[in-house]
Every structure is written in C-alpha cells, then in structure tokens.
Design a protein around this motif. Structure first.
Motif, PDB file in Angstrom:
ATOM      1  N   ALA A  78      39.123  36.853  35.518  1.00  0.00           N
ATOM      2  CA  ALA A  78      38.934  38.155  36.062  1.00  0.00           C
ATOM      3  C   ALA A  78      37.564  38.482  35.876  1.00  0.00           C
ATOM      4  CB  ALA A  78      39.734  39.181  35.631  1.00  0.00           C
ATOM      5  N   TYR A 311      44.538  46.054  38.975  1.00  0.00           N
ATOM      6  CA  TYR A 311      43.917  45.056  39.451  1.00  0.00           C
ATOM      7  C   TYR A 311      44.023  45.047  41.195  1.00  0.00           C
ATOM      8  CZ  TYR A 311      43.865  42.030  35.438  1.00  0.00           C
ATOM      9  OH  TYR A 311      43.518  41.319  34.267  1.00  0.00           O
ATOM     10  N   TRP A 385      42.501  40.205  43.709  1.00  0.00           N
ATOM     11  CA  TRP A 385      43.847  39.443  43.164  1.00  0.00           C
ATOM     12  C   TRP A 385      45.098  39.642  44.099  1.00  0.00           C
ATOM     13  CZ3 TRP A 385      44.076  35.805  39.429  1.00  0.00           C
ATOM     14  CH2 TRP A 385      43.212  35.858  38.683  1.00  0.00           C
TER      15      TRP A 385
END
Length: 533
Positions: A78, A311, A385
């Motif tokens: 990430a 996310y 994501w």
C-alpha cells in the motif's frame, strides 16, 4: 457470555486484595467477586479469561486498525494517499522513530495479550476441577492461550529481536522490569507453547458454529510450521505443514478466490485462523475496542472494522495499492515467455483493463441499481484496493464497520510455505510444483510445467506469495526473513511516483524499542543501542 465480558476485560489485568476489620462470623467472602484468588475457580470464569485473551487481537496496534497499515505500508503493498497523515504516513516512507504511535500500540497490545494468557495459565494451575468435562475444557483453554502467547511472541521476536520474556504471571506481578531475553530463547519458548498445545488431545480440530473463531489444532500446527520456517528449520516445517494436508484435517482451497475475502468468508473451507468480525461480535468482544480505541460509533459492536472503509476508494481512500504491487501481476507467461497478466489482479485491485484490475463495481447491488465503471483516470495513475472490499454489493459504505473477517493463516498460505520448505531442501520436483500449481489453478492462472533449479524455483515461489497474499500483511515478513527487504523496498521506492527515495536503512531490520517501554523499564532502556533497538 455477553454479560460477563466487559467486567472481565477489566479483571484480566487486575489483582484485588482485601483487608479490613477483625475476623468474625459475619466476615463473608463473595465467591462471585472479581478477585484474583476467588473468581477463577470455575470453568465459566476461565472461559471468560480465555476470551479476554482473544480480545487483545482487536486492540490498538493489532487487527482493529493499525496492523494492516503497518505491514501493508512497510511491505510497500500500500502507499499513502493525501488523506493519510501522522503515524501511518511515517510508516510508508520509513521516517518513523521510537515514538511512532502505531508501533508503540503494537508492542503494548502484544504484551497485553501475553499478560492475559499468563493469567489464564496461572489460575488454571491453581484450580483442580473434579468434573471430567471441566478438566477437558480447562485443557482446551490452556492450549488456546498457549497458541495466543506464541502468536504474540512470534511477532515480538521477528520484529524486535531480543525482547523481555514474561511466561509466569507471578513473576510478572513481582517484577515487571525484566531485561531482554536473547531471541533464541524466545523462539524456544514459542516452540514449547505450540508443541504443548498441539499435544493437547482436548483441543478440537473443528468447533461447533457458535464457537467459530477459537484456535483449532490446525491453527496451532500451521503457526508451529511457520515458526520452524522462519528459523530455517525446513524439515520440521515440512513435517508440520504436511499434517494439514491429511486427515483428520479437511482444509480445501475455496473454489472462489473472491469468496475468501467476502462477507461470508467465515464459511470457506480454506480458513485456518481468522479475525472473526461477526462471530466475535456475538461474543461481545468488539464493543469496547472500536478501531480508534475509544467508544465512538459502537453500533453493532464493530470489531475488525476499519480496513474496508479506510482503504475504500469510494470512501476514505487513505491508501492506494502501490505501483510496484500492481506491476507484479504482469510477468512472463510460464509457458511462452510472453507478457502475462495474472487473473488474481482482478480480485486484488480496481484499475484499467490493461493492468488486469477490475474496471466495474456495484455489480451485485440491489435490484434496479446500475453497474458503475471504476474511474481509473487518477492523474497519478493510482489504482485502488478491491481485496477485503465489498463494492460489488454497495456503492459506498458510509460507516467504518466491515463484516469481512481478516485472514491470519489460510490454506493457500500454508501450501506455499510447504512448497518453500521443499524447495529450500533442494526438492524442486513434483511436490512443490503441485502445491504452487494448485494455488494458481484456483484462479485459472497459467500453470507451470516445472520449477527449474532451486534459484528459479525460489523466484517463482516468492512471486506466488506476493500475488496470492497481496494485502494480507505477509510480504513485509517474507522479505524480512528472506534477507532481501532492504534491496527490494529501496528498489521499488526509487521508481515509485511521488517517492524517488531509498528510505530503508540497516537499522530498519528491527523495529525501534518504543519510548513507552524504554521510559517504563530501565532494564530494557539500558540495553538499547544507538537509541533504536
């Protein structure tokens, strides 16, 4: 169980002593009082103490929120978006110091887990149940907390090296300023706990539905195999992992890769150990440990709730999937050598068709809802994501509570670790090939005809773990134990848009001892070198 849990979370770390007036016939002891000497004398109380040990998995630094940030950012799976600030921002660019709040919380919660498991072990030794059923349950709970203590020390020794080794509750109470023990001693204790847990006949292979989420014998064996693997004890790791491939264990790869990260993933046959959002809500574990560590918005007693929202690209979008992670899904075709995009890309991130990412969301929304194309026109070319998200069901979340369970150890992970154990012993033939191809086959990826020599086989294995386990907080640990983390992270960061640096220094091979520990324990403080570890 619910009516006890909140009081228990307080007494797990509390010793109550009593003093008072002259003894007389009127001096009565309330056997139900939350006192160290009198409360833990029945199987119900020890079950509550065991559940309180599980509860620490949801404390700050662990799976409530910070755990996924720490290891996704530091493993460069990430990368921060502009909204991500503070302690998490420091993780992504390796600018953190000894006062990083997330790393401090991780350290503290791991030791809190150890403290609680030590309490269960101590009180279990002091109680001698007469009922056979109580003795069986007691042995089961002891095996469970030994698994949890091993889990905590596994993280501490892997990330910090030499650490204080608290294994006796009474010693902890009398002297909680222990010096750091050599890492070798910590590993030895981890192996002891897990071996004893595995040998416990009362520890179930499977649980009834109402107890899903507790550590099974399979979870113990999987963690023990992982412990051997991290110490390069390849033969012992192989032996442990092979047990899970045979009866009485019935683990299977889920036919659907996406289902492993869905809202119903508690039912997948691939599970070995999960952070059980829905089940632990029923246990009432989650209520006091909302993702920010306070009492805000506790509707539904959220547990591991933050990742999907934080996310989520259509919600808080605090992070992107890194460019390096996206690019890893495109590599030479195993058969032709041509450029090939792995089909697991579509299950891992939203992006362009060329990248292999999913280009649509809300494909299973309520009747009358339309499909939405994902806008991949971000000026930085950043993709988002999809794993652990459920935008296939909703357009937006609107609240940071996700029912998707977090995967700690699953069968595909074990199969790849078993393949690695074979390869590290020089076996690059049918056994590791079959394991790797089985994992690939589930996602309809092109299969390998052979793995080549040991060097090539390890390259294939490393890529398989990166792709299969992307976003599952495994890569940081893998790079660290393979001894390639510095060169890998720096090479990726050097070409990452917006980075262009090589931030990983030699000191980062171990986490810094947190200020919270250094300021509390003088015996640890005097052993720290260069103000770091």
């Amino acid at each position: 169980m619910k009516k006890y849990i909140h009081q228990l979370l307080l007494i797990a770390g509390l010793i109550t002593t009593f003093s008072g007036c002259k003894k007389s016939r009127l001096d009565l002891v309330d056997q139900s009082a939350y006192a160290y000497d009198t409360y833990f004398t029945n199987i119900g109380a020890l079950n509550q103490a065991t559940i309180a040990s599980y509860a620490t998995l949801l404390h700050p630094g662990l799976w409530a929120r910070e755990y996924y940030y720490i290891f996704d950012l530091m493993g460069n799976e990430a990368k921060r978006a502009s909204f991500l600030l503070g302690a998490e921002q420091e993780l992504g660019d390796y600018s953190f110091g000894t006062n990083n709040a997330d790393l401090s919380a991780l350290w503290s919660s791991l030791y809190r887990m150890i403290f609680r498991t030590n309490l269960v072990i101590d009180r279990a030794a002091a109680w001698n149940p007469t009922a056979t059923s109580d003795r069986a349950k007691l042995n089961q709970y002891l095996a469970e907390v030994k698994f949890l203590r091993a889990y905590a020390y596994f993280h501490l020794v892997t990330l910090w090296g030499d650490v204080p080794l608290y294994i006796d509750y009474q010693t902890t109470i009398q002297n909680n300023y222990l010096s750091r023990s050599p890492a070798a001693d910590v590993w030895k204790q981890i192996e002891k706990d897990l071996t004893e847990a595995e040998e416990t006949t009362e520890l179930p292979v499977v649980y009834p539905a109402v107890e899903l989420g507790r550590a099974t014998k399979g979870a113990v064996i999987a963690l023990l195999g992982k412990v051997y693997l991290y110490q390069k004890k390849w033969g012992l790791a192989q032996s442990s992992f092979e047990k899970l491939m045979n009866t009485p264990y019935t683990y299977k790869l889920d036919p659907s890769f996406d289902n492993v990260f869905s809202t119903v993933n508690q039912n997948t046959p691939e599970n070995i150990f999960q952070i059980m959002n829905q089940q632990w809500t029923d246990w009432a574990i989650g209520s006091p440990y909302y993702m920010f560590g306070n009492g805000a918005e506790q509707v539904g007693k959220q547990t591991h709730s933050g990742r999907a929202m934080e996310y989520g690209w259509n919600d808080w979008k605090n992070v992107y999937i890194s460019n390096s992670a996206v690019k890893a899904f495109t590599y030479p075709d195993p058969l032709t050598g041509n450029s090939y995009t792995d089909p697991r890309a579509r299950s891992t991130f939203y992006g362009t068709a060329a990248s292999g990412g999913d280009t649509m969301y809300c494909q299973q929304c309520a009747a009358g809802a339309k499909n939405f194309p994902f806008d991949a026109s971000d000026p930085q070319g950043d993709y988002r994501w999809k794993k652990y998200e459920y935008y296939n069901l909703v357009e937006k979340y609107g609240d940071p509570k996700s029912p998707i369970n977090g995967q700690v150890i699953r069968l595909a992970d074990v199969m790849l670790m078993l393949a690695e154990a074979y390869i590290q012993q020089g076996n690059t033939g049918d056994a590791p090939l079959a394991l790797i191809d089985s994992v690939r086959s589930r996602s309809h990826a092109v299969l390998y005809a052979n793995l080549g020599d040991q060097t090539n086989a390890m390259k294939i294995l490393m890529r398989e773990r990166q792709l299969e386990l992307c976003g599952e907080q495994c890569r940081y640990f893998d790079l660290l134990r393979w001894g390639i983390i510095k060169q890998t992270i720096n090479a990726e960061k050097a070409v990452e848009p917006g980075s262009g640096t090589q931030p990983f220094l030699d000191k980062h091979l171990l986490f810094p001892i947190p200020d919270v520990e250094k300021n509390y324990n003088p015996n640890v403080a005097k052993d720290i070198k260069n103000g770091w570890n």
